[in-house]
Design an enzyme around this catalytic site. Structure first.
Site, PDB file in Angstrom:
ATOM      1  N   SER A 130      58.970  88.077  49.055  1.00  0.00           N
ATOM      2  CA  SER A 130      60.007  87.943  50.087  1.00  0.00           C
ATOM      3  C   SER A 130      61.370  87.645  49.484  1.00  0.00           C
ATOM      4  O   SER A 130      61.483  86.967  48.445  1.00  0.00           O
ATOM      5  CB  SER A 130      59.599  86.781  51.006  1.00  0.00           C
ATOM      6  OG  SER A 130      60.702  86.337  51.767  1.00  0.00           O
ATOM      7  N   GLU A 132      63.168  85.504  50.501  1.00  0.00           N
ATOM      8  CA  GLU A 132      63.337  84.044  50.564  1.00  0.00           C
ATOM      9  C   GLU A 132      63.168  83.387  49.192  1.00  0.00           C
ATOM     10  O   GLU A 132      63.524  82.227  49.023  1.00  0.00           O
ATOM     11  CB  GLU A 132      62.366  83.434  51.573  1.00  0.00           C
ATOM     12  CG  GLU A 132      62.735  83.712  53.023  1.00  0.00           C
ATOM     13  CD  GLU A 132      63.985  82.971  53.488  1.00  0.00           C
ATOM     14  OE1 GLU A 132      64.256  81.868  52.996  1.00  0.00           O
ATOM     15  OE2 GLU A 132      64.708  83.516  54.342  1.00  0.00           O
ATOM     16  N   TYR A 154      58.610  77.748  52.369  1.00  0.00           N
ATOM     17  CA  TYR A 154      58.097  79.118  52.364  1.00  0.00           C
ATOM     18  C   TYR A 154      58.575  79.870  51.118  1.00  0.00           C
ATOM     19  O   TYR A 154      57.789  80.528  50.425  1.00  0.00           O
ATOM     20  CB  TYR A 154      58.555  79.840  53.642  1.00  0.00           C
ATOM     21  CG  TYR A 154      58.250  81.317  53.648  1.00  0.00           C
ATOM     22  CD1 TYR A 154      56.978  81.782  53.968  1.00  0.00           C
ATOM     23  CD2 TYR A 154      59.228  82.258  53.321  1.00  0.00           C
ATOM     24  CE1 TYR A 154      56.692  83.143  53.961  1.00  0.00           C
ATOM     25  CE2 TYR A 154      58.952  83.614  53.314  1.00  0.00           C
ATOM     26  CZ  TYR A 154      57.681  84.049  53.634  1.00  0.00           C
ATOM     27  OH  TYR A 154      57.400  85.393  53.628  1.00  0.00           O
TER      28      TYR A 154
END
Ligand code: F7E
Length: 335
Positions: A130, A132, A154
């Site tokens: 991701s 992120e 996360y």
């Protein structure tokens, strides 16, 4: 017939990937958590098709925190390719449940890598990483060389898993790839993600079923693409001669406010009358400038996104409108 195994098959990406692989002639096996028996609506059309389910599509109960059961499925299925999409994927929620987020997303991936290491031959492995992992990067746009600097639980879990995939590729010669995916949405997106929430609200307000739309930070920006485009790249990554990581992104930033305006324009309403700010949806910290450079995917995989931001939000809103018009009393369902 090639065999693929998908973790997270009941999710948005899992369902699109299943359709793609079935189209390509694969036998597809999906891992289902015992608790998710009611959450298979995205696969219903395949599950109830007797020419597909039980013939070329199979679901198996297993969990990544129960490696013995999982290993049995792996040995029985003996997949050629594994697509690892499962995990706790809500960033906001990861602040509330950081331990289980890390257990599922970080340790779950490591456990799976450990199991694959014992298989002969080892299947090819795709990991859904991701954007992120980048947090608030100083390099804009981000590519495969951009350092990991996550700012939420996360992102930390995904960064751990992403690094582990690299470690297993280098150390154990596993054909393992990270798809570093920026936000990707569709009518099948979970309703607690902001695009689906907005598109559903616009449709619901249009039909007189809802009065307001409550949102957190509407200035937040993301690089949003269509999930169907992204699953195509997952498959391409496992068909290459050598395993590599790829950023998958559109390269364009839009704000939550842009989503609101596009969705309300689609239903012909003035968003100003309905949008309300709600601090419950604010996060302790927001990533900044997350926008991807997918030129390596373009060059090596010949992949690029096809669906534009406006087309994506319009499609999502129109699907909500037609679904709600037919099912006005229903809860949100995967379209
Ligand atoms: O939030 C803001 C929120 O939850 C987008 C996952 O797939 O993409 C996704 O993570 C933005 C954030 O997605 C609300 O604060 C405002 O800035 O749709 P989201 P996300 O956090 O970007 C990445 C790449 C992943 O890997 C993740 O798994 O929208 N926002 N108001 C809101 N967000 C939500 N959910 N709800 C609101 O009311």
């Amino acid at each position: 017939m090639r065999r693929a195994l998908i973790t997270g098959i009941t999710g948005q990406d899992g369902s699109y990937l299943t359709e793609l692989l079935l189209d390509k002639g694969y036998q597809v096996h999906g891992i289902v958590r015992r608790t998710s028996t009611l959450g298979r609506s995205r696969l219903d059309h395949l599950y109830h098709d007797t020419t597909i389910y039980g013939q070329r599509l199979f679901l198996h109960y297993a969990e990544l925190d129960d490696p013995t059961t999982f290993r049995r499925v792996l040995i029985k299925v003996a997949p050629d390719e594994i697509y690892h999409l499962a995990g706790q994927s809500h960033v906001g929620l990861s602040f509330e449940i950081p331990e289980s987020t890390c257990d599922m997303t970080a340790m779950g991936t490591l456990r799976l890598l450990e199991m694959i290491r014992d298989l002969k031959p080892m299947p090819r492995f795709f990991h859904a990483s991701s954007s992120e992992i980048f947090g608030t990067p100083t390099i804009v746009p981000q590519d495969e060389q951009t350092p990991c600097a996550p700012i939420n639980p996360y992102g930390c879990a995904k960064a751990f898993a992403t690094h582990m995939v690299g470690v297993y590729r280098r150390t154990f010669d596993l054909f393992a790839c990270n798809g570093i995916m920026f936000n990707h949405e569709s009518p099948r997106r979970g309703e607690n993600f902001v695009t689906r929430k907005i598109c559903r609200a616009a449709a619901s307000i249009k039909l007189g079923l809802q009065n307001d739309l409550f949102l957190g930070d509407t200035t937040a920006q993301r690089d949003w693409g269509h999930a169907r485009d992204y699953v195509r790249a997952m498959w391409l990554m496992l068909q290459q001669e050598k395993p590599e990581d790829f950023v998958l992104a559109t390269g364009q930033l839009h704000s939550v406010q842009d989503v609101v305006e596009q969705a309300f324009a689609t239903v012909g309403l003035d968003w100003r009358q309905y949008l309300k700010k709600d601090s419950r949806f604010l996060r302790p910290i927001e990533p900044q400038r997350l926008v991807g450079n997918a030129s390596k995917a373009k060059c090596v995989l010949n992949w690029t996104h096809e669906v534009t931001f406006a087309e994506l939000i319009t499609e999502m809103t129109e699907r909500e409108l037609s679904f709600l018009a037919k099912n006005p009393r229903s809860e949100a369902q995967a379209a």
